[in-house]
Enzyme design. Structure first.
Site, short mmCIF file in Angstrom:
data_model
loop_
_atom_site.label_atom_id
_atom_site.label_comp_id
_atom_site.label_asym_id
_atom_site.label_seq_id
_atom_site.Cartn_x
_atom_site.Cartn_y
_atom_site.Cartn_z
N ASN A 1 0.84 -1.20 0.00
CA ASN A 1 0.00 0.00 0.00
C ASN A 1 0.88 1.25 0.00
O ASN A 1 2.10 1.15 0.07
CB ASN A 1 -0.98 -0.03 1.19
CG ASN A 1 -0.27 0.03 2.52
OD1 ASN A 1 0.36 1.03 2.86
ND2 ASN A 1 -0.34 -1.07 3.29
N ARG A 2 0.24 2.41 -0.10
CA ARG A 2 0.96 3.67 -0.32
C ARG A 2 1.50 4.34 0.95
O ARG A 2 1.99 5.46 0.88
CB ARG A 2 0.06 4.67 -1.04
CG ARG A 2 -0.32 4.23 -2.44
CD ARG A 2 -1.14 5.32 -3.13
NE ARG A 2 -1.55 4.95 -4.46
CZ ARG A 2 -0.76 4.98 -5.54
NH1 ARG A 2 0.50 5.39 -5.42
NH2 ARG A 2 -1.23 4.61 -6.71
#
Ligand code: CTP
Ligand code: CA
Length: 225
Positions: free
Chosen positions: A34-35
């Site tokens: 994820n970011r």
């Protein structure tokens, strides 16, 4: 009597903190990620250490240096983060979950690299344990702080998470918009606790972390007095 001095509340306190993303292996060369940059969690670790806390940072893979005076335990997957937290949670006074933990992992990580054959591929995912909820459900639970990243109805969804997981505090932020959030250098937070709230306006993550630590110290002091 106003109880313990909030400015001193964290001096000598033992804090366990998660930060960064997790990586869920698909095969030896690929993962689901994820970011999360880890910037908010690392800024929090640094601010807690400056407030005199003894900080253990359970960190997913990020490209950030370990803040001064912080003890870092590197992990990759949600399962590793869960194990690292559970091995240490009985010894801490506060638990702060700033990590962006993957909610799901591939049902089975392949031992050999997945080769391309068919025109489409379906990956089966299974639920990961909720580290924050598990810590908050312990009979000997530490003062427990969660984060909530929401794309809509931020306050209502964060208040629901605070109550459902039985947290002492939750710091909510709006993600997916033009400003702030996961990868940005600036962020804003809405801090909620049972019976109260405080809005922390958009500012650089290090300043925001300092402001959040002040709110945590106040509520922690109130809980121990
Ligand atoms: N969290 C955790 N373990 C997980 C998932 C989340 O400890 N397996 C923690 C995060 O570190 C954060 C909080 O739970 O402090 C909320 O994460 P968030 O993703 O906003 O909420 P979820 O409960 O996972 O719900 P959803 O993703 O459906 O909104
Ligand atoms: Ca989630």
């Amino acid at each position: 009597d106003g109880g313990a001095d909030p400015a001193q509340a964290l001096a000598g306190a033992s804090v366990l903190l998660t930060a960064g993303p997790t990586r869920e292996a698909i095969d030896p060369v690929r993962y689901v990620g994820n970011r999360s940059s880890g910037k908010m969690g690392y800024a929090l670790a640094a601010a807690l250490a400056r407030a005199g806390a003894r900080v253990t940072l359970i960190s997913g893979p990020v490209g950030l240096p370990c803040p001064a005076g912080v003890d870092r335990v590197p992990v990759a997957s949600a399962a590793e983060m869960h194990a690292a937290v559970m091995a240490r949670v009985a010894e801490c006074d506060l638990f702060i979950a700033a990590a962006a933990v993957a909610d799901y992992r591939p049902a089975a990580a392949r031992s050999a690299k997945l080769k391309k054959h068919a025109e489409s591929l379906t990956l089966e995912l299974v639920r990961n344990p909720d580290i924050l909820a598990e810590v908050a459900a312990r009979p000997d639970k530490p003062f427990t702080v969660g984060f909530a990243a929401e794309t809509e109805a931020v306050e209502a969804q964060a208040r629901e998470k605070l109550e459902r997981k039985g947290l002492d505090m939750i710091a909510a932020n709006h993600v997916g918009g033009a400003v702030g959030g996961l990868e940005a250098d600036d962020n804003a937070l809405l801090v909620l606790w049972p019976g109260g709230r405080r809005a922390l306006v958009l500012m650089p993550k290090p300043a925001l972390a300092t402001a959040l630590v002040e709110v945590i110290a106040e509520r922690y002091a109130a809980s121990t007095s």
